[in-house]
Design an enzyme around this catalytic site. Structure first.
Site, PDB file in Angstrom:
ATOM      1  CB  CYS A 177      -0.923   0.005   1.216  1.00 30.71           C
ATOM      2  SG  CYS A 177      -2.079  -1.388   1.246  1.00 30.71           S
TER       3      CYS A 177
ATOM      4  CG  HIS B 278      12.419  -1.825   3.103  1.00 25.90           C
ATOM      5  ND1 HIS B 278      12.184  -3.041   3.697  1.00 25.90           N
ATOM      6  CD2 HIS B 278      11.994  -1.949   1.825  1.00 25.90           C
ATOM      7  CE1 HIS B 278      11.646  -3.862   2.812  1.00 25.90           C
ATOM      8  NE2 HIS B 278      11.511  -3.223   1.662  1.00 25.90           N
TER       9      HIS B 278
ATOM     10  CG  HIS C 269      -4.181  20.179   5.404  1.00 25.95           C
ATOM     11  ND1 HIS C 269      -5.384  20.512   5.973  1.00 25.95           N
ATOM     12  CD2 HIS C 269      -3.778  21.271   4.694  1.00 25.95           C
ATOM     13  CE1 HIS C 269      -5.712  21.744   5.619  1.00 25.95           C
ATOM     14  NE2 HIS C 269      -4.756  22.228   4.849  1.00 25.95           N
TER      15      HIS C 269
ATOM     16  CG  HIS D 246      -2.546   3.385   3.924  1.00 20.64           C
ATOM     17  ND1 HIS D 246      -3.310   3.297   2.789  1.00 20.64           N
ATOM     18  CD2 HIS D 246      -2.407   2.112   4.374  1.00 20.64           C
ATOM     19  CE1 HIS D 246      -3.614   2.034   2.560  1.00 20.64           C
ATOM     20  NE2 HIS D 246      -3.082   1.295   3.508  1.00 20.64           N
TER      21      HIS D 246
ATOM     22  CG  HIS E   5     -17.984   6.063   6.225  1.00 18.45           C
ATOM     23  ND1 HIS E   5     -18.880   6.639   5.343  1.00 18.45           N
ATOM     24  CD2 HIS E   5     -18.741   5.400   7.153  1.00 18.45           C
ATOM     25  CE1 HIS E   5     -20.117   6.339   5.712  1.00 18.45           C
ATOM     26  NE2 HIS E   5     -20.059   5.595   6.806  1.00 18.45           N
TER      27      HIS E   5
ATOM     28  CG  ASN F 116      -6.817  -0.500   2.431  1.00 18.19           C
ATOM     29  OD1 ASN F 116      -6.223   0.223   1.635  1.00 18.19           O
ATOM     30  ND2 ASN F 116      -6.176  -1.369   3.213  1.00 18.19           N
TER      31      ASN F 116
END
Length: 496
Positions: free
Chosen positions: A224, A303, A387, A391, A420, A424
Site C-alpha cells: 500500500c 524499510h 494537514h 493511509h 468510510h 482501503n
C-alpha cells in the site's frame, strides 16, 4: 479538605509562555541579527556626508581585485544554481470513482459470504465482526467479478478491472490538465498484486499510443505504500531529465486477489480492500509553476525488511487447502509502530521547528544522564503541518497514528471519511484523502501536507507537499455527489 492545586497544564498563561518560547527559538537568528543591523545603521546615520565621502575615497580598488572578486561571485553562484535540485510540481491528479453498480452494502457482502462459505459459519461470523468494526460505509465498491457467486477471478476479468480503473483515471487527468499523451516523458504504474505480461504500463502505452522513447516503469509487490515509492522514483527521474512530465498511476486490482478460503488471517483483507485508483501529473517545467497545485518538499522511505517478523507480517501464501491469499500477522500494528518511529526520526529534523527539536534533544539528554524513566518527548507535528493524510488501511491504523502523533479528530477526518466512503483502496487512498481536503475547501496557499503510508515488506513512507496556491472547491472528482454529507459519525460497532 485542602484546596485543590491549580491545573497548570491548562493554564492560559502557560500557553502563552510556550508560544513565546517557540517564537524565540524559531526566530533566534532574526532576533540576534536585527539589533546588530540597527546598531550599524545608527552609526552610519551619525556620520556626516563629508565623513562618508572621505571613508569611500580611502578605499583603494584594484582592477585585478575587482575582476577576481567578480569571477569568484559568478563561480559560486553558478555552482549553487547547478547543484540546487529542480523543483517538482504536482500539476493535478484524478481519482477513479466506481459506478453505483459495483456498490457492496453490508447486507450484500454478508449474504455473499454466507453463500460462498456455507460450510464454514465461523468464518462468516468472523467476517461480520470485522465488518462491524471496520469503519467502512455502505457505499464501498468491489469489481464485477467479485459480485458473482462464486466469484470469477479470471485473467480476463482482472485485465478488465485494470483497464476500467486506470483508463478512467487517466482520461480524467487528461481532461483536467489539458495534457496530451505525446507530452508524457515518464510513466510509472504501481499495482502490488496483479502483474500480468505485458505489464500494466505497457497496457497504458498501447491504449494512448505514447511515444516510443518514453521511460516507463511497472512496480509490483510493494504494498500500500507503493504510491509514495512511485512519487520518489518520479522525483529522481525528473531531477536528471529537464523540462519533463511524469505521470504516476497508483491502483490495486482486487479481482484476482479475493480470498475464498477459511483462514481468518487471510479473510481480513476481503473485508477492507475495495476498488480504487489515481493518476498524478508531476512536472519540473517552470511553465507549470503557476497552475500547479503542490510542490514536493520531501520524500522519506523506511524499510524494515531485514527483520523476519516485519518481512512476514503481510505475506502472500497458500492456505492448507492450496488457496492463495494475503495473510496479515497479529504483530502488524506493533511492527507498523516501529516503522513509523524510524520514519519520523528521519523526517523530524527536516520539518519540525527548532523549538520542538530543542525540547526533544533536551529530553533525550535528560533520559540518558539523569533519569531513564522520564517520559520521552513526542514532538508536536501539528506545528510542522496543517494537514495529515494517513493511509486508510483500516480503523486500527488511523487510531494508532492519531494516538501516537497526538492528533485531533479534525486532523484525521480525511482519512476516516475516505475509509468510510471508499474503503482501503491501497496505494491510491492518499489521493482520495487529498481530494477530500480540497472538496472541503481546506487547502490554502502555503499549507503543508504530510502523507504517511504503510506497505508490505515492511515499509513506512512519507511525502511532504506544500500547497502552491489556494485551491478552489472542485466541481468534479470522487466526492462530487457526497461531500455535503461528510463528515459523518462512525460508531465503534455497526450491528449487522
Amino acid at each position: 479538605m485542602p484546596p485543590a492545586s491549580p491545573d497548570f497544564s491548562s493554564s492560559v498563561k502557560l500557553k502563552y509562555v510556550k508560544l513565546g518560547y517557540q517564537y524565540v527559538v524559531d526566530h533566534f537568528l532574526t532576533l540576534l541579527l536585527v539589533p546588530v543591523m540597527v546598531g550599524i545603521l545608527i552609526e552610519v546615520v551619525r556620520l556626516g556626508p563629508k565623513e562618508i565621502v572621505h571613508l569611500w575615497n580611502s578605499l583603494h580598488f584594484d582592477l585585478i581585485q575587482i575582476l577576481c572578486s567578480s569571477f569568484f561571485i559568478i563561480f559560486v553562484a553558478t555552482v549553487y544554481f547547478m547543484s540546487k535540485p529542480r523543483c517538482i510540481y504536482l500539476v493535478d491528479y484524478a481519482c477513479y470513482k466506481p459506478p453505483v453498480t459495483c456498490r457492496v452494502p453490508f447486507a450484500t457482502f454478508m449474504e455473499h459470504s454466507r453463500l460462498i462459505l456455507s460450510n464454514n459459519p465461523k468464518s462468516v461470523e468472523f467476517q461480520m465482526r470485522i465488518l462491524e468494526r471496520s469503519g467502512l460505509g455502505e457505499e464501498t465498491c468491489l469489481p464485477p467479478a467479485i459480485h458473482y457467486i462464486p466469484p470469477k477471478p479470471t485473467m480476463e476479468a482482472s485485465r478488465g478491472e485494470a483497464e476500467v480503473v486506470i483508463f478512467s483515471a487517466m482520461d480524467s487527468l487528461f481532461k483536467k490538465t489539458g495534457l496530451k499523451p505525446k507530452d508524457i516523458d515518464i510513466l510509472i504504474v504501481n499495482c502490488s498484486l496483479f502483474s500480468p505480461t505485458p505489464s500494466l504500463s505497457a497496457m497504458v502505452i498501447n491504449k494512448y499510443k505514447l511515444r516510443s522513447n518514453i521511460k516507463s516503469f511497472n512496480l509490483s509487490g510493494m504494498g500500500c505504500s507503493a504510491g509514495l515509492i512511485s512519487i520518489d522514483l518520479a522525483r529522481d527521474l525528473l531531477q536528471v531529465h529537464p523540462n519533463s512530465n511524469a505521470v504516476v498511476v497508483s491502483t490495486e486490482i482486487i479481482t484476482p486477489n479475493y480470498y475464498q478460503g477459511k483462514e481468518r488471517a487471510m479473510l481480513l483483507p476481503n473485508c477492507l480492500f475495495r476498488m480504487g485508483g489515481a493518476a498524478i501529473l508531476l512536472s519540473n517545467r517552470r511553465s507549470e509553476r503557476r497552475r500547479a497545485k503542490y510542490r514536493l518538499v520531501h520524500v522519506v522511505r523506511t524499510h524494515k525488511g531485514a527483520d523476519d517478523k516485519a518481512y512476514r507480517c503481510v505475506f502472500e501464501e497458500e492456505d492448507k487447502e492450496g488457496k492463495v491469499g494475503i495473510s496479515l500477522s497479529k504483530d502488524l500494528m506493533a511492527i507498523a509502530g516501529e516503522a513509523l518511529k524510524s520514519n519520523i526520526t528521519t523526517i523530524g529534523p527536516l520539518v519540525l521547528p527548532g523549538s520542538e527539536q530543542l525540547l526533544f534533544l533536551l529530553t533525550l539528554i535528560g533520559r540518558k544522564i539523569f533519569n531513564p524513566k522520564w517520559k520521552p518527548y513526542i514532538p508536536d507535528f501539528k506545528l510542522a503541518f496543517e494537514h495529515f493524510c494517513i493511509h486508510a488501511g483500516g480503523r486500527a491504523v488511523i487510531d494508532e497514528l492519531q494516538k501516537n502523533l497526538q492528533l485531533s479528530a479534525e486532523h484525521v477526518e480525511a482519512s476516516r471519511m475516505t475509509l468510510h466512503r471508499f474503503g482501503n483502496t491501497s496505494s491510491s487512498s492518499l489521493w482520495y484523502e487529498m481530494s477530500y481536503l480540497e472538496a472541503k475547501g481546506m487547502m490554502k496557499k502555503g499549507d503543508r501536507i504530510w502523507q504517511i503510508a504503510f506497505g508490505s515488506g515492511f515499509k513506512c513512507n512519507s511525502a511532504v507537499w506544500k500547497c502552491n496556491r489556494t485551491i478552489k472547491t472542485p466541481t468534479d472528482g470522487p466526492w462530487e455527489d457526497c461531500i455535503h454529507r461528510y463528515p459523518v459519525h462512525i460508531p465503534e460497532v455497526v450491528k449487522l
